[in-house]
Design an enzyme around this catalytic site. Structure first.
Site, PDB file in Angstrom:
ATOM      1  N   PRO A  92     -14.598  34.578   1.711  1.00 54.51           N
ATOM      2  CA  PRO A  92     -14.962  33.583   2.731  1.00 54.51           C
ATOM      3  C   PRO A  92     -14.430  32.191   2.362  1.00 54.51           C
ATOM      4  O   PRO A  92     -14.599  31.767   1.216  1.00 54.51           O
ATOM      5  CB  PRO A  92     -16.498  33.590   2.698  1.00 54.51           C
ATOM      6  CG  PRO A  92     -16.860  34.164   1.369  1.00 54.51           C
ATOM      7  CD  PRO A  92     -15.743  35.064   0.945  1.00 54.51           C
ATOM      8  N   GLY A  96     -16.987  29.003  -2.219  1.00 56.83           N
ATOM      9  CA  GLY A  96     -17.090  28.805  -3.667  1.00 56.83           C
ATOM     10  C   GLY A  96     -16.562  29.987  -4.452  1.00 56.83           C
ATOM     11  O   GLY A  96     -16.772  30.088  -5.659  1.00 56.83           O
ATOM     12  N   ALA A 102      -6.925  31.401  -4.872  1.00 60.31           N
ATOM     13  CA  ALA A 102      -6.348  32.742  -4.785  1.00 60.31           C
ATOM     14  C   ALA A 102      -5.156  32.745  -3.836  1.00 60.31           C
ATOM     15  O   ALA A 102      -4.118  33.351  -4.122  1.00 60.31           O
ATOM     16  CB  ALA A 102      -7.410  33.746  -4.339  1.00 60.31           C
ATOM     17  N   ASP A 151     -10.238  27.436 -11.265  1.00 56.49           N
ATOM     18  CA  ASP A 151     -10.121  28.369 -10.136  1.00 56.49           C
ATOM     19  C   ASP A 151      -8.762  29.055 -10.157  1.00 56.49           C
ATOM     20  O   ASP A 151      -8.664  30.278  -9.999  1.00 56.49           O
ATOM     21  CB  ASP A 151     -10.285  27.633  -8.796  1.00 56.49           C
ATOM     22  CG  ASP A 151     -11.714  27.179  -8.549  1.00 56.49           C
ATOM     23  OD1 ASP A 151     -12.533  27.248  -9.482  1.00 56.49           O
ATOM     24  OD2 ASP A 151     -11.997  26.743  -7.420  1.00 56.49           O
TER      25      ASP A 151
HETATM   26  C1  MEV Z   1     -15.012  24.880  -8.253  1.00 58.92           C
HETATM   27  O1  MEV Z   1     -14.901  26.291  -8.227  1.00 58.92           O
HETATM   28  C2  MEV Z   1     -15.291  24.414  -9.641  1.00 58.92           C
HETATM   29  C3  MEV Z   1     -15.471  22.921  -9.808  1.00 58.92           C
HETATM   30  O2  MEV Z   1     -15.847  22.720 -11.165  1.00 58.92           O
HETATM   31  C4  MEV Z   1     -14.222  22.158  -9.475  1.00 58.92           C
HETATM   32  C5  MEV Z   1     -13.103  22.363 -10.489  1.00 58.92           C
HETATM   33  O3  MEV Z   1     -13.354  22.744 -11.608  1.00 58.92           O
HETATM   34  O4  MEV Z   1     -11.957  22.073 -10.099  1.00 58.92           O
HETATM   35  C6  MEV Z   1     -16.608  22.401  -8.940  1.00 58.92           C
END
Ligand code: MEV
Length: 318
Positions: A92, A96, A102, A151
């Protein structure tokens, strides 16, 4: 060859989101679900990007975020010649779960494969992966402002690992499998917004944010030990503590808190938001079950997971 494919994983952040932006360690795990891209050479520019079954959503000369991110990814040296990209993601958006990273990694991988064809020598692999991450970082900077890179690293490598901005990824070997439920608040959220929210708190009151970051650093250190030792009860407690710190940084919401509370009452060992917060998804740790011979009882674990998922589903109605 005129076209090439690339794929990448989605991710959950188990511990340390946001603090990782400030140099703290975090722990992430790749998901089986993710993104896939096909890149085809075009005789001339601009490069085009098509997402899902839809029509072209951007080209590399568009001035919207997607167009700018796409152009930035292609322009990292050596620049990718004009291409048509068709990409799809089964995560989605804004949840998060790393959909944006990806997509970026799958597109960058396909583009790198197209450009170097079959000529790449194995000793070039590390350099190519570094370039894939640099391309994904250029894309993520448009969407996130100040991405830590966790990420994109999860999208590229999968598995479970500890990450810092300075040292990158270090694999973690869990003593026992971890079973997690992922629940969605149903509200997409923007990681850029929550990262900026904490940045503005940091400008106003650096000592306060630093205390939270220090707390997360020690939670993550203990979480690595708990994963390696197979102490899932401790791991659940640490998830709850991490969630408390995140809510102290104002990136939690009432929906996130409700989903976490429901999961804990349904038997989860711990629960927390995952990723940027402000909406998106939560994760809950399912208690492990063992048979008398010490092997894992997956059937009972599936029942435990179903209780958590049912609790979330029944809350959707009101
Ligand atoms: C997002 O998945 C993770 C955060 O820590 C942002 C990042 O690390 O770039 C919120």
């Amino acid at each position: 060859k005129g076209s090439a494919e690339g794929s990448a994983s989605g991710k959950v952040i188990l511990f340390g989101e946001h603090a990782v932006v400030y140099g703290s360690p975090a722990i992430a795990a790749g998901l089986d679900r993710g993104a896939r891209a096909v890149v085809t050479r075009l005789p001339g520019g601009p490069s085009t990007l098509k997402l899902g079954d839809g029509s072209v959503v951007a080209d590399a000369s568009s001035s919207n975020d997607l167009g700018r991110a796409f152009a930035a990814l292609l322009e990292v040296a050596p620049a990718i010649p004009p291409v048509r990209v068709e990409a799809r993601c089964d995560l989605p958006p804004g949840g998060g779960l790393g959909s944006s990273a990806a997509l970026a990694v799958s597109i960058a991988r396909a583009a790198e494969t197209l450009v170097r064809g079959d000529e790449a020598r194995p000793e070039e692999d590390a350099a190519i992966e570094a370039r894939v991450l640099a391309r994904a970082a250029a894309w993520e900077r448009i969407f996130h402002g100040n991405p830590s890179g966790i990420d994109a690293t999860a999208a590229a490598r999968g598995g479970i690992f500890r990450f810092t901005r300075a040292e990158g990824a270090r694999p973690i070997t869990p003593r026992q499998d971890l079973v997690l439920c992922v629940g969605s608040t149903g509200h997409p959220s923007s990681t850029r917004t929550t990262v900026e929210l904490i940045a503005s708190q940091h400008t106003k009151d650096p000592a306060l944010v630093k205390r939270s970051i220090d707390a997360v650093t020690s939670i993550v250190g203990n979480a690595v030990l708990a994963i390696e030792a197979g102490d899932q009860r401790a791991l659940g407690d640490l998830m709850n503590m991490n969630q408390l710190v995140l809510s102290g940084l104002f990136v939690s919401t009432s929906e996130i808190e409700e989903l976490c509370a429901l999961a804990r009452s349904a038997g989860a060992l711990g629960a927390k938001l995952t990723g940027g917060g402000g909406g998106g998804c939560v994760i809950a740790l399912v208690p492990p079950s063992f048979r008398s011979d010490g092997t894992r009882d997956e059937e009972r674990e599936a029942e435990s997971a179903a209780r958590i998922l049912d609790a979330w589903r029944s809350a959707e109605g009101h």
